[in-house]
Design an enzyme around this catalytic site. Structure first.
Site, mmCIF file in Angstrom:
data_model
loop_
_atom_site.group_PDB
_atom_site.id
_atom_site.type_symbol
_atom_site.label_atom_id
_atom_site.label_comp_id
_atom_site.label_asym_id
_atom_site.label_seq_id
_atom_site.Cartn_x
_atom_site.Cartn_y
_atom_site.Cartn_z
ATOM 1 N N LYS A 39 0.292 -1.001 -0.498
ATOM 2 C CA LYS A 39 0.116 -0.050 -0.446
ATOM 3 C C LYS A 39 0.703 1.656 -0.024
ATOM 4 O O LYS A 39 2.151 1.038 0.349
ATOM 5 C CB LYS A 39 -1.192 0.164 1.477
ATOM 6 C CG LYS A 39 -0.247 0.355 2.439
ATOM 7 C CD LYS A 39 -1.024 -0.382 4.262
ATOM 8 C CE LYS A 39 -0.386 0.165 5.398
ATOM 9 N NZ LYS A 39 -1.292 -0.722 6.221
ATOM 10 N N ARG A 136 -10.829 0.371 14.764
ATOM 11 C CA ARG A 136 -10.684 0.743 13.417
ATOM 12 C C ARG A 136 -11.363 0.567 12.789
ATOM 13 O O ARG A 136 -12.452 0.519 12.939
ATOM 14 C CB ARG A 136 -8.751 1.092 12.721
ATOM 15 C CG ARG A 136 -8.713 2.650 12.224
ATOM 16 C CD ARG A 136 -7.318 2.784 11.769
ATOM 17 N NE ARG A 136 -6.801 0.978 11.235
ATOM 18 C CZ ARG A 136 -5.686 1.037 10.679
ATOM 19 N NH1 ARG A 136 -4.677 1.630 10.726
ATOM 20 N NH2 ARG A 136 -5.146 -0.646 10.477
ATOM 21 N N TYR A 268 13.865 30.951 6.107
ATOM 22 C CA TYR A 268 12.866 31.896 6.542
ATOM 23 C C TYR A 268 12.790 32.219 8.074
ATOM 24 O O TYR A 268 12.997 30.829 9.366
ATOM 25 C CB TYR A 268 11.581 30.747 6.627
ATOM 26 C CG TYR A 268 11.110 31.005 5.149
ATOM 27 C CD1 TYR A 268 10.411 32.575 4.352
ATOM 28 C CD2 TYR A 268 11.361 30.026 4.545
ATOM 29 C CE1 TYR A 268 10.280 32.284 2.617
ATOM 30 C CE2 TYR A 268 10.733 29.861 2.726
ATOM 31 C CZ TYR A 268 10.412 31.605 2.323
ATOM 32 O OH TYR A 268 9.977 31.513 0.773
ATOM 33 N N MET A 316 10.672 24.946 0.979
ATOM 34 C CA MET A 316 9.511 23.927 0.332
ATOM 35 C C MET A 316 10.676 23.283 -0.649
ATOM 36 O O MET A 316 10.455 22.000 -0.874
ATOM 37 C CB MET A 316 8.922 24.905 -0.515
ATOM 38 C CG MET A 316 7.887 23.946 -1.161
ATOM 39 S SD MET A 316 6.789 25.228 -2.323
ATOM 40 C CE MET A 316 5.440 26.003 -1.590
HETATM 41 C C1 LIG Z 1 -0.305 -1.256 6.594
HETATM 42 C C2 LIG Z 1 -0.828 -2.512 7.330
HETATM 43 C C3 LIG Z 1 -0.193 -3.786 7.637
HETATM 44 C C4 LIG Z 1 1.004 -3.883 7.205
HETATM 45 O O1 LIG Z 1 2.070 -3.508 8.179
HETATM 46 P P1 LIG Z 1 3.425 -3.146 9.260
HETATM 47 O O2 LIG Z 1 3.935 -2.943 9.594
HETATM 48 O O3 LIG Z 1 4.414 -1.946 8.121
HETATM 49 O O4 LIG Z 1 3.875 -4.504 8.165
HETATM 50 C C5 LIG Z 1 -0.684 -5.204 7.993
HETATM 51 N N1 LIG Z 1 -2.092 -4.850 7.999
HETATM 52 C C6 LIG Z 1 -2.707 -3.858 8.324
HETATM 53 C C7 LIG Z 1 -4.083 -4.163 7.614
HETATM 54 C C8 LIG Z 1 -2.277 -2.583 7.334
HETATM 55 O O5 LIG Z 1 -3.208 -1.766 7.260
#
Ligand SMILES: *Cc1c(COP(=O)(O)O)cnc(C)c1O
Length: 376
Positions: A39, A136, A268, A316
């Site tokens: 992801k 969640r 800045y 930036m």
């Molecule tokens: C992101 C995620 C993972 C992977 O977690 P890591 O700590 O990066 O290994 C596994 N399961 C779910 C549901 C996630 O959202």
């Protein structure tokens, strides 16, 4: 543009990602399958490239956060099963078209998916997410209701039961043990009801790396570990059973080097005042590249093989560093934002500590304009 040198780029080692994947596979053993979490563009490493490496290593499962991310992998020709960690109803027709497998978050959503599958005529395989305490995504329904809802489906096929830990690296908290116990109760009820999904999965990197075998079942979901990171544990954790190394290093170029006198202000807001005359270098990277603004006057980079502090505010597109102690540095020279030069190392965890954030956020924060260069 062809031919132009990269001002700011990351170098990603395919070989290191492959070795990290193999380390995870070896750690969990032959009874447990390893899903690669790609992801968020594989935590900044490039989902397509990483997906290809994992497929070549034999990975049968990948996971993405959205249907859009899954479609991008299919468009690139990836063939592995793809678990989409959450979906919108409006994305479901793309599940079929691109052969993506949804994680389902509630019994209402399950009933709707079943109706959708019926209307399209085909079975749809899904993984049901249990909220075992993370609070969640996932269903918090009583186990009898979950079993009944799965039983009531006619076209949606239960392929997996899954949950996710909130505190897997925290050995001072009982939360993970409680989550495992709750999930196990649900698995038992499913077994009693003769419902046997092919996959049961709970663990991500921390639960793999610290050897929480009770959470492995027959599939683990590895993300961070593939990219070479394991978050430090809290409390008295068992020894790590996993050795992985960062696969990404991040470089930029020096645009300008100059001397400034004592009392000169830098950047800045004039937040840094030179305590003496100094040599400074201006780098071709800023917060638009993912160099965190929070690193202003706190972070470091590696210049000429030495740690060099960030002076004043990260802008930036530009960042100023102190190179008074660096013997030779000139415009066009390369500087390491993340990685190593000789013995000097700077990884995402160290940067995260300086920035008051987590290593995941440092990696995912490397922005799209930073060129990805792949090496073996
Ligand atoms: C992101 C995620 C993972 C992977 O977690 P890591 O700590 O990066 O290994 C596994 N399961 C779910 C549901 C996630 O959202």
């Amino acid at each position: 543009m062809p031919g132009l040198p990269h001002r700011c780029y990351v170098e990603i080692s395919r070989g290191q990602i492959a070795r990290n994947y193999r380390s995870v596979v070896a750690a969990v053993g032959p009874e447990v399958e390893v899903l690669g979490v790609v992801k968020a563009n594989a935590y900044g490493h490039g989902a397509v490239e990483v997906g290809r490496v994992l497929e070549a290593e034999g990975a049968r499962w990948l996971a993405v956060s959205s249907v859009q991310e899954g479609v991008a992998l299919r468009a690139a020709g990836l063939k592995a099963r793809i678990l989409v960690l959450s979906t919108l109803r409006s994305e479901w027709s793309a599940l079929l078209e691109f052969e993506l497998t949804p994680s389902i978050q509630s019994l209402e959503e399950l009933a709707e998916l079943d109706g959708f599958a019926r209307s399209t005529g085909g079975p749809i395989r899904y993984h049901l997410k249990i909220d075992s305490g993370m609070g969640r995504l996932g269903t918090r329904a009583p186990v009898e209701a979950i079993v009944a809802a799965v039983r009531a489906t006619t076209h949606a096929r239960l392929e997996g039961l899954m949950t996710h830990f909130a505190s897997a690296a925290d050995y001072e908290s009982p939360q993970t043990d409680q989550q495992i116990a709750g999930f196990d109760r649900i698995c038992d009820a499913f077994q009693e009801a003769s419902l046997t999904p092919p996959y049961l999965h709970l663990a991500s990197t921390s639960a793999i790396a610290y050897g929480r075998r009770g959470a492995w079942r027959n599939l683990v979901r590895a993300g961070h570990a593939l990219y070479g990171y394991v978050s430090p544990a809290r409390g008295s954790a068992p020894n790590r059973i996993l050795e992985v190394r960062p696969a990404l290093s991040w470089k930029t170029k020096v645009l300008s080097v100059k001397e400034i006198p004592e009392d000169a202000l830098v950047g800045y807001g004039g937040t840094f005042r030179a305590p003496r005359s100094m040599r400074i270098a201006v780098l071709a990277a800023g917060y638009a590249d993912g160099l965190q603004h929070r690193l202003s006057s706190r972070g470091k980079v590696i210049a000429g093989g030495k740690l060099a502090p960030i002076l004043g505010t990260v802008s930036m597109d530009l960042t100023t560093i102190d190179v008074s102690h660096v013997t030779s540095i000139a415009p066009g020279d390369e500087v390491t934002l993340l990685g190593s030069e000789g013995e000097v190392k700077l990884d995402a965890q160290q940067i995260a500590r300086a920035a008051g954030t987590i290593s995941y956020s440092i990696l995912c924060g490397i922005s799209a304009r930073v060129v990805r260069v792949y090496v073996e």
